[in-house]
Motif scaffolding. Structure first.
Motif, PDB file in Angstrom:
ATOM      1  N   THR D   5      -3.759  -8.608  11.839  1.00  0.00           N
ATOM      2  CA  THR D   5      -4.951  -7.870  11.434  1.00  0.00           C
ATOM      3  C   THR D   5      -5.009  -7.764   9.912  1.00  0.00           C
ATOM      4  O   THR D   5      -3.996  -7.567   9.252  1.00  0.00           O
ATOM      5  CB  THR D   5      -4.913  -6.474  12.070  1.00  0.00           C
ATOM      6  OG1 THR D   5      -4.978  -6.634  13.481  1.00  0.00           O
ATOM      7  CG2 THR D   5      -6.076  -5.614  11.592  1.00  0.00           C
ATOM      8  N   ASN D   7      -5.819  -5.840   6.707  1.00  0.00           N
ATOM      9  CA  ASN D   7      -6.007  -4.465   6.244  1.00  0.00           C
ATOM     10  C   ASN D   7      -6.940  -4.447   5.045  1.00  0.00           C
ATOM     11  O   ASN D   7      -6.667  -5.069   4.027  1.00  0.00           O
ATOM     12  CB  ASN D   7      -4.663  -3.836   5.865  1.00  0.00           C
ATOM     13  CG  ASN D   7      -3.818  -3.560   7.110  1.00  0.00           C
ATOM     14  OD1 ASN D   7      -4.359  -3.284   8.179  1.00  0.00           O
ATOM     15  ND2 ASN D   7      -2.508  -3.673   6.967  1.00  0.00           N
ATOM     16  N   CYS D  32      -9.004  -4.093   9.878  1.00  0.00           N
ATOM     17  CA  CYS D  32      -8.801  -2.654  10.019  1.00  0.00           C
ATOM     18  C   CYS D  32      -9.083  -2.009   8.666  1.00  0.00           C
ATOM     19  O   CYS D  32      -8.530  -2.430   7.639  1.00  0.00           O
ATOM     20  CB  CYS D  32      -7.353  -2.376  10.456  1.00  0.00           C
ATOM     21  SG  CYS D  32      -7.068  -0.619  10.761  1.00  0.00           S
ATOM     22  N   VAL D  34      -8.325   0.444   6.308  1.00  0.00           N
ATOM     23  CA  VAL D  34      -7.184   1.352   6.154  1.00  0.00           C
ATOM     24  C   VAL D  34      -7.297   2.255   4.942  1.00  0.00           C
ATOM     25  O   VAL D  34      -6.604   3.265   4.856  1.00  0.00           O
ATOM     26  CB  VAL D  34      -5.853   0.569   6.057  1.00  0.00           C
ATOM     27  CG1 VAL D  34      -5.603  -0.215   7.348  1.00  0.00           C
ATOM     28  CG2 VAL D  34      -5.838  -0.351   4.841  1.00  0.00           C
ATOM     29  N   ALA D  35      -8.140   1.860   3.989  1.00  0.00           N
ATOM     30  CA  ALA D  35      -8.173   2.628   2.741  1.00  0.00           C
ATOM     31  C   ALA D  35      -9.570   2.631   2.142  1.00  0.00           C
ATOM     32  O   ALA D  35     -10.378   1.758   2.420  1.00  0.00           O
ATOM     33  CB  ALA D  35      -7.188   2.039   1.731  1.00  0.00           C
ATOM     34  N   ARG D  55      -6.091   6.465   4.105  1.00  0.00           N
ATOM     35  CA  ARG D  55      -5.683   6.514   2.702  1.00  0.00           C
ATOM     36  C   ARG D  55      -6.927   6.535   1.813  1.00  0.00           C
ATOM     37  O   ARG D  55      -7.600   5.535   1.645  1.00  0.00           O
ATOM     38  CB  ARG D  55      -4.846   5.287   2.371  1.00  0.00           C
ATOM     39  CG  ARG D  55      -3.723   5.084   3.395  1.00  0.00           C
ATOM     40  CD  ARG D  55      -3.012   3.774   3.150  1.00  0.00           C
ATOM     41  NE  ARG D  55      -2.228   3.413   4.339  1.00  0.00           N
ATOM     42  CZ  ARG D  55      -1.352   2.432   4.359  1.00  0.00           C
ATOM     43  NH1 ARG D  55      -1.144   1.709   3.269  1.00  0.00           N
ATOM     44  NH2 ARG D  55      -0.694   2.160   5.463  1.00  0.00           N
ATOM     45  N   ASP D  66      -1.705  -0.039  -3.441  1.00  0.00           N
ATOM     46  CA  ASP D  66      -1.263   0.118  -2.046  1.00  0.00           C
ATOM     47  C   ASP D  66      -0.858  -1.251  -1.493  1.00  0.00           C
ATOM     48  O   ASP D  66      -1.693  -2.137  -1.308  1.00  0.00           O
ATOM     49  CB  ASP D  66      -2.446   0.702  -1.257  1.00  0.00           C
ATOM     50  CG  ASP D  66      -2.063   1.028   0.171  1.00  0.00           C
ATOM     51  OD1 ASP D  66      -1.092   0.428   0.692  1.00  0.00           O
ATOM     52  OD2 ASP D  66      -2.747   1.865   0.769  1.00  0.00           O
ATOM     53  N   PRO D  67       0.416  -1.444  -1.208  1.00  0.00           N
ATOM     54  CA  PRO D  67       0.860  -2.791  -0.789  1.00  0.00           C
ATOM     55  C   PRO D  67       0.344  -3.184   0.595  1.00  0.00           C
ATOM     56  O   PRO D  67       0.349  -4.378   0.925  1.00  0.00           O
ATOM     57  CB  PRO D  67       2.382  -2.670  -0.803  1.00  0.00           C
ATOM     58  CG  PRO D  67       2.654  -1.217  -0.665  1.00  0.00           C
ATOM     59  CD  PRO D  67       1.504  -0.476  -1.283  1.00  0.00           C
ATOM     60  N   ASP D  68      -0.107  -2.200   1.372  1.00  0.00           N
ATOM     61  CA  ASP D  68      -0.587  -2.544   2.716  1.00  0.00           C
ATOM     62  C   ASP D  68      -2.016  -3.077   2.732  1.00  0.00           C
ATOM     63  O   ASP D  68      -2.482  -3.558   3.750  1.00  0.00           O
ATOM     64  CB  ASP D  68      -0.532  -1.304   3.630  1.00  0.00           C
ATOM     65  CG  ASP D  68       0.898  -1.059   4.105  1.00  0.00           C
ATOM     66  OD1 ASP D  68       1.766  -1.910   3.818  1.00  0.00           O
ATOM     67  OD2 ASP D  68       1.114  -0.021   4.744  1.00  0.00           O
ATOM     68  N   VAL D  69      -2.685  -2.943   1.607  1.00  0.00           N
ATOM     69  CA  VAL D  69      -4.070  -3.431   1.556  1.00  0.00           C
ATOM     70  C   VAL D  69      -4.072  -4.931   1.259  1.00  0.00           C
ATOM     71  O   VAL D  69      -3.521  -5.371   0.264  1.00  0.00           O
ATOM     72  CB  VAL D  69      -4.863  -2.658   0.487  1.00  0.00           C
ATOM     73  CG1 VAL D  69      -6.222  -3.314   0.242  1.00  0.00           C
ATOM     74  CG2 VAL D  69      -5.029  -1.204   0.911  1.00  0.00           C
ATOM     75  N   ASP D  70      -4.697  -5.693   2.166  1.00  0.00           N
ATOM     76  CA  ASP D  70      -4.763  -7.151   1.981  1.00  0.00           C
ATOM     77  C   ASP D  70      -6.015  -7.578   1.238  1.00  0.00           C
ATOM     78  O   ASP D  70      -6.029  -8.617   0.583  1.00  0.00           O
ATOM     79  CB  ASP D  70      -4.785  -7.848   3.350  1.00  0.00           C
ATOM     80  CG  ASP D  70      -3.594  -7.491   4.211  1.00  0.00           C
ATOM     81  OD1 ASP D  70      -2.464  -7.506   3.685  1.00  0.00           O
ATOM     82  OD2 ASP D  70      -3.806  -7.190   5.412  1.00  0.00           O
ATOM     83  N   LYS D  93      -5.108  -9.260  -4.137  1.00  0.00           N
ATOM     84  CA  LYS D  93      -5.966  -8.918  -2.992  1.00  0.00           C
ATOM     85  C   LYS D  93      -7.119  -9.912  -2.882  1.00  0.00           C
ATOM     86  O   LYS D  93      -7.726 -10.297  -3.896  1.00  0.00           O
ATOM     87  CB  LYS D  93      -6.581  -7.520  -3.172  1.00  0.00           C
ATOM     88  CG  LYS D  93      -5.636  -6.422  -3.649  1.00  0.00           C
ATOM     89  CD  LYS D  93      -4.562  -6.082  -2.658  1.00  0.00           C
ATOM     90  CE  LYS D  93      -3.805  -4.809  -3.070  1.00  0.00           C
ATOM     91  NZ  LYS D  93      -2.557  -4.624  -2.297  1.00  0.00           N
TER      92      LYS D  93
END
Lengths: 340, 340, 340, 340
Positions: D5, D7, D32, D34-35, D55, D66-70, D93
């Motif tokens: 998925t 992010n 998804c 996420v932020a 977030r 934010d490292p989870d944001v793609d 990103k």
């Protein structure tokens, strides 16, 4: 939002079942498609791999035994609709059932009786055209008085001719053209006209391209007139043989205005001009026409189950549509008007 | 051009009579409007001063006694049509008679019999819609096979509501909505479908705005289904109460194509966009819609009288339209299908 | 009617000349086509045998010498328009001249000057689109304020591609696409906008299908923008290469409404549905589109000559259209905006 | 499905930002949300409560950390687009940026240069009309040769008049009508014509209703002509003052066919007939017209980030649109054609 997610199970994963399943899995806020049942293994595999449905069952009974399932969407053969609806209700599940509820009025009424015993459960029948934004706009215009008093509905469901004769093979169980196609128009007419009581029906028909229908007493083009108490009228037309595409239209005629829904069967907003003239492409089928409506229908069912909005359709709507559809079918066969 | 000019006399100078008179006086090649008759002096004065008609008579007999008159155009009340047509033929005049020839089938047949005795005289009934360029295009498209086999006609004559209730006052003699309005659609349906034999008719109707019609057994909105031998069908709709204008339409459905004539009732080629939306103005009445057809109709009659072209319409077309129109009227009143 | 019949002579009997001649001979109240001139014997034979024109001349001078001729209709090559108009006026005849009056502004003005010397004679230029009922409706809507203040006209004259390249052979004398086609749109824009003064013009164009136009500095698709005093604007498009037919349209945009004339190029009121989709046939050419307008144009000219109505068009309208058309042509060639 | 998925974080939650956020949160398979970041607390609250975004940041920097944001979707003011796009790319990103990328060509090119340094990151600009099903159908028809060689595009973006004058207040930073509205049409024209190189632009305009625009050198109705190498042409029209609604249309003219997208601005499939005539309601705004396109645009971006499909739009498309839009703007101000 404090209302918990509605856990939905689907029964039947044919063409239309897949459509509903995708909506529920991906696009229906407040719902989670948690379970599916089908006698066809490949269909369950699809639900598992494409939609991530965890609980796949071979029978409806197994689905109903699942305590985590709050609601069931029935997209099974017509002959199963009534019994399965009853079974869902008795298992304490909300139930959405595809149209027609039954080809038999008494059976519809029996299901209604069971539903009355479960007033806290939603039981909704799938007259999808009510959820189409254009039909909703039309209904709102009528309700706001734009047409004065509506007194006539002319409505048609006309499918593109299917040379494979698919529907001919199902003619034995479809209930005939009025029960299979016009049932949508009948429901719309009742809705647009304010649920008047039908008093008489007359129908005629012809076979233009599919002579094998004759052995089932069916036709590929049918037309009917329905009379309602208070003088309102409806004229229906259903065809299996349109050359250009799927043209589903409804006209409402009132004392100060009229409206027309769906004329022209536009595939899109594109027009073409070339050596053949000026024109546009046509909708190929019901799915292309009612994509948004299928989505909104599931949203409405889920919202009703969650108590957010009342159910826009009751089982009685199905009963009345069957009552009129059967009268038209009987008139087609007898050649005489049928009193209701 | 060696064919002599056709000397025409007109009987009846009401609204439609004036229209025909103007066409004959100004726009019909090969014809000369030489005489007129009317019981109304003011109408004759109009013909004399506006159109330069020299011979103005108070009675049809006087007109028929005029040896210079080759042809008569009858635009008189329906109740006089049959007898006057016979009188014209017996006086050796070609005759054009407005529709309907008679409200009674036997009377129509009696006129036909007299016409057969005068094979050299043209006797033509005024189904003007056949002369409209769009209807002519439609007929040509059907004849060239563009629709495959045509099997269904849906046709309507819908007038803008006349709040003055003009037609209500004539309800006693109009023959009812099917004879007065649908007779055009009936003729078109027979023409488009290749003159099939009608076998049954069923009709229904309602009163939306004009309750005084009830005492004449008439309605202001009527709908009917006609069955033809060989499986062809027609669905008719007639209305006196349209809110927007005059919308006369015909749809022909065939096995490989369909066509629609007149949808939208466009007054012109102008569209408007404003705070109310996007739209166009509607045709106010039959005259606005069929101006060209009235001109072409007179041209066709004159050309037939002068032997240049065969008459496109026979008295038998009138007889068959009356037969079907009366069956619909009878069905409306009895509630039962009527066999033909 | 005490106003005497207007005796008209026609000069030029090509395709458009024949059209005018037929109108005058058969359909124009108050006029009689008594004379014709043409250098082509076959054309005079046609006028004599088909229309019964008695006096047929080989030259315009002979026609003008005929004291019984009250008015002349000039349908001759563009290069002759100005001189012939002057000759008609000097001979004391009313004159109708086809557009364009001249490709040259100074020449237009010279003709205007002569016309001013003959204030009792009608001198009218043939901007036929003004007489089309739809354009007349549009103008009336504007004048009644339906659009608020109109500030933009978008107008096009687009012909079906003629593979024979007829217009290419005339490219040397046609004056180019803006003078030949857009001149109508220019006149309409001025009319719809209330005759504002043009201040600048810019044009561009391309050759899509007819490379031989390049040697004449012409294009087969041209587009231009015209600025008027007070901020009004016009955008023009002219094409010789439409694939579907003749689509002549005009859009007027105002502060409270817009209108569109002619969109879709409908040949008739018939729609078709078949395997190709939903559509209608297109108008083949200018004649099919403006048949009624040609008739009404002659009626207006004759009525003006007879003093019944003022002339709706003056020679100055022709001068202004030529002024703007030439500015567009010059801009097309120079690539720069042209001040007016 | 083995692709993880995506992010996504969104920056900017104004009207359009909310639209994108909803799509990402509810209707975009594979993604998804996420932020989110916004300087407006209420907007972040909305994202948290309505969409469940965990977030929420006050600055883009925090989001990028934010490292989870793609991937990031930028729906911020135009003046920030370029710098933020660069920041996203430098943070590793994928980035989607609303149009226009910048009002300045050099800035666009600078962003392009940065994007080239990050070939594994998707950088896509939001020309949403490309994702509309009707425009996609049009493009497919062109690519399949239905129009022969396309040589002219006429395209417009016309907004309903906003009496509140919202856009007047933003006139200082919007870049003017061509950069704000026509940039979509410019992109479409390039796409439909096969990305030809623009060589010249000419523009004009007028102020119909909003005189305060004059101080910004802007107009409320603008029209322009763009010339491309090889003879292709485009004509643009942009309006802020439509009386009826939002009518965004595009016409493509080719040597063997033409197509038209969006004519009539139909709100739905409903027509109305009443005392005002025959018509339909109009689309109120861009959102009503392009709802499906906004959904499909996010799907396309997400699919590109996940490597499932190539990105249909590059930053260079944005650069070229800005280049042409600026040339039109400059021409509007100078009154002269601008070479490119």
């Amino acid at each position: 939002m404090s209302i918990p997610t509605l856990n939905v199970g689907i029964a039947g994963l044919g063409r239309l079942g897949k459509r509903h399943a995708e909506q529920l899995a991906r696009h229906t806020p407040g719902a989670c498609l948690v379970a599916a049942c089908s006698p066809v293994t490949a269909e369950l595999d699809w639900a598992r791999s494409e939609l991530g449905v965890g609980r796949c069952h071979g029978t409806l009974d197994a689905l109903l035994a699942d305590p985590d399932v709050d609601a069931v969407v029935l997209v099974t053969p017509t002959t199963l609709h009534a019994d399965q609806t009853i079974a869902c209700l008795r298992a304490g599940k909300h139930v959405f059932v595809e149209k027609p509820l039954s080809l038999d009025v008494a059976t519809c009424e029996a299901v209604e009786a069971v539903a009355k015993e479960h007033p806290n459960l939603v039981a909704m029948v799938g007259f999808v055209r009510r959820f189409d934004p254009s039909y909703a706009e039309a209904k709102a215009a009528i309700d706001s008085g734009d047409l004065g008093k509506p007194f006539l509905v002319r409505s048609q469901t006309c499918d593109q001719n299917d040379e494979s004769g698919f529907f001919v093979r199902f003619a034995g169980s479809s209930g005939g053209i009025f029960m299979d196609c016009s049932v949508h128009d009948i429901d719309l007419a009742r809705w647009m006209l304010g649920n008047p009581k039908a008093t008489r029906a007359f129908a005629s028909g012809t076979i233009a391209l599919h002579p094998a229908l004759a052995e089932h007493g069916d036709v590929d083009n049918g037309m009917g007139i329905v009379e309602f108490e208070g003088g309102q009228r409806a004229v229906f037309y259903a065809s299996r043989t349109m050359p250009h595409g799927h043209e589903t239209t409804t006209e409402v005629i009132g004392t100060t205005g009229t409206l027309q829904v769906g004329m022209g069967a536009h595939l899109s907003r594109v027009q073409y001009r070339d050596a053949c003239g000026v024109g546009h492409r046509a909708l190929p089928d019901f799915f292309a026409r009612f994509g948004d409506a299928f989505r909104l229908e599931m949203e409405a069912f889920v919202a009703a189950c969650r108590g957010e909005r009342p159910s826009p359709l009751t089982l009685n709507d199905a009963t009345e549509a069957t009552r009129i559809g059967q009268a038209l079918t009987q008139s087609l066969r007898s050649g005489m008007p049928v009193a209701l």
